[in-house]
Design an enzyme around this catalytic site. Sequence first.
Site, PDB file in Angstrom:
ATOM      1  N   LYS A  56     -12.218  -0.646   0.128  1.00  0.00           N
ATOM      2  CA  LYS A  56     -11.411   0.084  -0.874  1.00  0.00           C
ATOM      3  C   LYS A  56     -12.194   0.173  -2.183  1.00  0.00           C
ATOM      4  O   LYS A  56     -13.165   0.904  -2.231  1.00  0.00           O
ATOM      5  CB  LYS A  56     -10.039  -0.552  -0.965  1.00  0.00           C
ATOM      6  CG  LYS A  56      -9.320  -0.255   0.360  1.00  0.00           C
ATOM      7  CD  LYS A  56      -7.945  -0.746   0.513  1.00  0.00           C
ATOM      8  CE  LYS A  56      -7.430  -0.223   1.860  1.00  0.00           C
ATOM      9  NZ  LYS A  56      -6.785  -1.218   2.690  1.00  0.00           N
ATOM     10  N   SER A  98       0.790  -1.232   0.000  1.00  0.00           N
ATOM     11  CA  SER A  98       0.000   0.000   0.000  1.00  0.00           C
ATOM     12  C   SER A  98       0.823   1.284   0.000  1.00  0.00           C
ATOM     13  O   SER A  98       0.324   2.324  -0.401  1.00  0.00           O
ATOM     14  CB  SER A  98      -0.961  -0.011   1.183  1.00  0.00           C
ATOM     15  OG  SER A  98      -0.264  -0.271   2.377  1.00  0.00           O
ATOM     16  N   HIS A 100      -5.635  -3.879  -1.916  1.00  0.00           N
ATOM     17  CA  HIS A 100      -5.525  -2.801  -2.918  1.00  0.00           C
ATOM     18  C   HIS A 100      -5.554  -3.331  -4.348  1.00  0.00           C
ATOM     19  O   HIS A 100      -5.408  -2.553  -5.289  1.00  0.00           O
ATOM     20  CB  HIS A 100      -4.241  -1.997  -2.695  1.00  0.00           C
ATOM     21  CG  HIS A 100      -4.324  -1.053  -1.534  1.00  0.00           C
ATOM     22  ND1 HIS A 100      -4.912   0.194  -1.621  1.00  0.00           N
ATOM     23  CD2 HIS A 100      -3.920  -1.183  -0.253  1.00  0.00           C
ATOM     24  CE1 HIS A 100      -4.843   0.797  -0.449  1.00  0.00           C
ATOM     25  NE2 HIS A 100      -4.250  -0.020   0.408  1.00  0.00           N
TER      26      HIS A 100
HETATM   27  C1  LIG Z   1      -6.683  -1.561   4.105  1.00  0.00           C
HETATM   28  C2  LIG Z   1      -5.968  -2.826   4.243  1.00  0.00           C
HETATM   29  C3  LIG Z   1      -6.418  -3.821   5.108  1.00  0.00           C
HETATM   30  C4  LIG Z   1      -7.567  -3.601   6.066  1.00  0.00           C
HETATM   31  O1  LIG Z   1      -8.795  -3.589   5.425  1.00  0.00           O
HETATM   32  P1  LIG Z   1     -10.065  -2.925   6.153  1.00  0.00           P
HETATM   33  O2  LIG Z   1     -11.224  -3.611   5.504  1.00  0.00           O
HETATM   34  O3  LIG Z   1     -10.042  -1.474   5.859  1.00  0.00           O
HETATM   35  O4  LIG Z   1      -9.969  -3.238   7.587  1.00  0.00           O
HETATM   36  C5  LIG Z   1      -5.734  -5.017   5.145  1.00  0.00           C
HETATM   37  N1  LIG Z   1      -4.651  -5.220   4.363  1.00  0.00           N
HETATM   38  C6  LIG Z   1      -4.187  -4.278   3.528  1.00  0.00           C
HETATM   39  C7  LIG Z   1      -2.998  -4.553   2.692  1.00  0.00           C
HETATM   40  C8  LIG Z   1      -4.818  -3.042   3.451  1.00  0.00           C
HETATM   41  O5  LIG Z   1      -4.345  -2.108   2.631  1.00  0.00           O
END
Ligand SMILES: *Cc1c(COP(=O)(O)O)cnc(C)c1O
Length: 400
Positions: free
Chosen positions: A248, A188, A216
């Site tokens: 996301k 990310s 992502h």
């Molecule tokens: C955002 C994210 C998460 C967490 O997801 P949420 O549904 O927002 O709790 C887990 N792993 C990665 C790589 C992320 O970017």
Amino acid sequence: MNTKRDPIRYLGEEYQRLAEEGLTWEPRELQGASKPVSKVDGREVIVLCSNNYLNLSTHPNVVEAMVRATEKYGAGAGSDRSIAGDTSLHRKLDRRLAEFKDAPSSLTFQTGFMTNQGVVAQLAGEGDLYVSDELNHGSIIDGMRLTKADKAIYKHKDVDDLARLMEEAETHQPAYQHIWIVTDGVFSMDGDLAPLPEIADIAAEHGAGVYVDDAHGEGVLGEGGRGIVNHFDLTRDQVHAEMGTFSKAFGIVGGHLSGSEELTKFAMNKARTWLLSGALPPSVAAATIAAIEVMENEPERVERVWKNREYFLQEMKSLGFDTGHSETPIVPIMCGESKTAKKLADYVWKEGLYVLPIVYPMVARGMARIRVQLCSEHTQAQLDEAIQAFKKGGEQIGLI
Ligand SMILES: *Cc1c(COP(=O)(O)O)cnc(C)c1O
């Protein structure tokens, strides 16, 4: 009476220490819907730091599905999914997501974080081994910490280092019972991709499992946004567990685990975050089903997010910005020192852009950056405005 101990004072002191180092996190206030241009802290600004890659959070079908489901099912599920909150909509979402992902089975959780924390905490235990990329998400790290499994950390995306650790693991006495290789699909902070086919090959040699976090990648990678397993044309025998988030590209909130029936049944019976915490509101499940349908019916959104990303990336590169190792709609603008990243973010904020400086400890010292995230509904005019603002800011602070 122990007068040295104080349950509160150190909290303020720790905050002060963070503030002095410039490390406190102070989010801005979003005063309406998350859109390419939104009202933030009283100003209309171009938002370049949202995860809403396909702008589905405001899609009329998604919003309508949520409203309708609320009317029919009420605001909350009334319980955990494991007790009395497993509504028809939650089950339908599991099935629809498995179809979309072309996986035998999917199980939805309340968040992606809870999926990782709950599942990773159970897949391996004493006598087992996790082999993990050094830049994996905090939710994976927390999940591993909850186990008694051994952990080996390989250098970021370094398959030689991974192969070496796996060879070393073979010499462990007593022999490890289970080994899982765990990686983010898209990292990310840099927007780069895990070398998943090579990881799958190494895993297969050792009979290890592969667990990928596609948070992502979904909505962005693969055919119509089906994610990283589809992108690399891998099978469920090569990548055994794929998790993702609905917060996301899906534009809502929630998490999922996808793979074999054995995997999801195991998770349903073992992951404490699934078993012991309230279900998502049914309306969220309905909205997510609608978001899957939009992805299936409007694949041009995925094309647009890539077109926007290509345009922005090429223009920024030609201005002389260092865009790091981006391979996705996450485009870092490398700034070096934290101060520089903060200055650039402040400058472009005044020009009407909302971006975030990403500084230590989120990234290594000296690797501060602005992380730009492109969405499908950013217009060419908005991107041009953003590029101009970065150009002026970059020149002003001597970055280009
Ligand atoms: C955002 C994210 C998460 C967490 O997801 P949420 O549904 O927002 O709790 C887990 N792993 C990665 C790589 C992320 O970017």
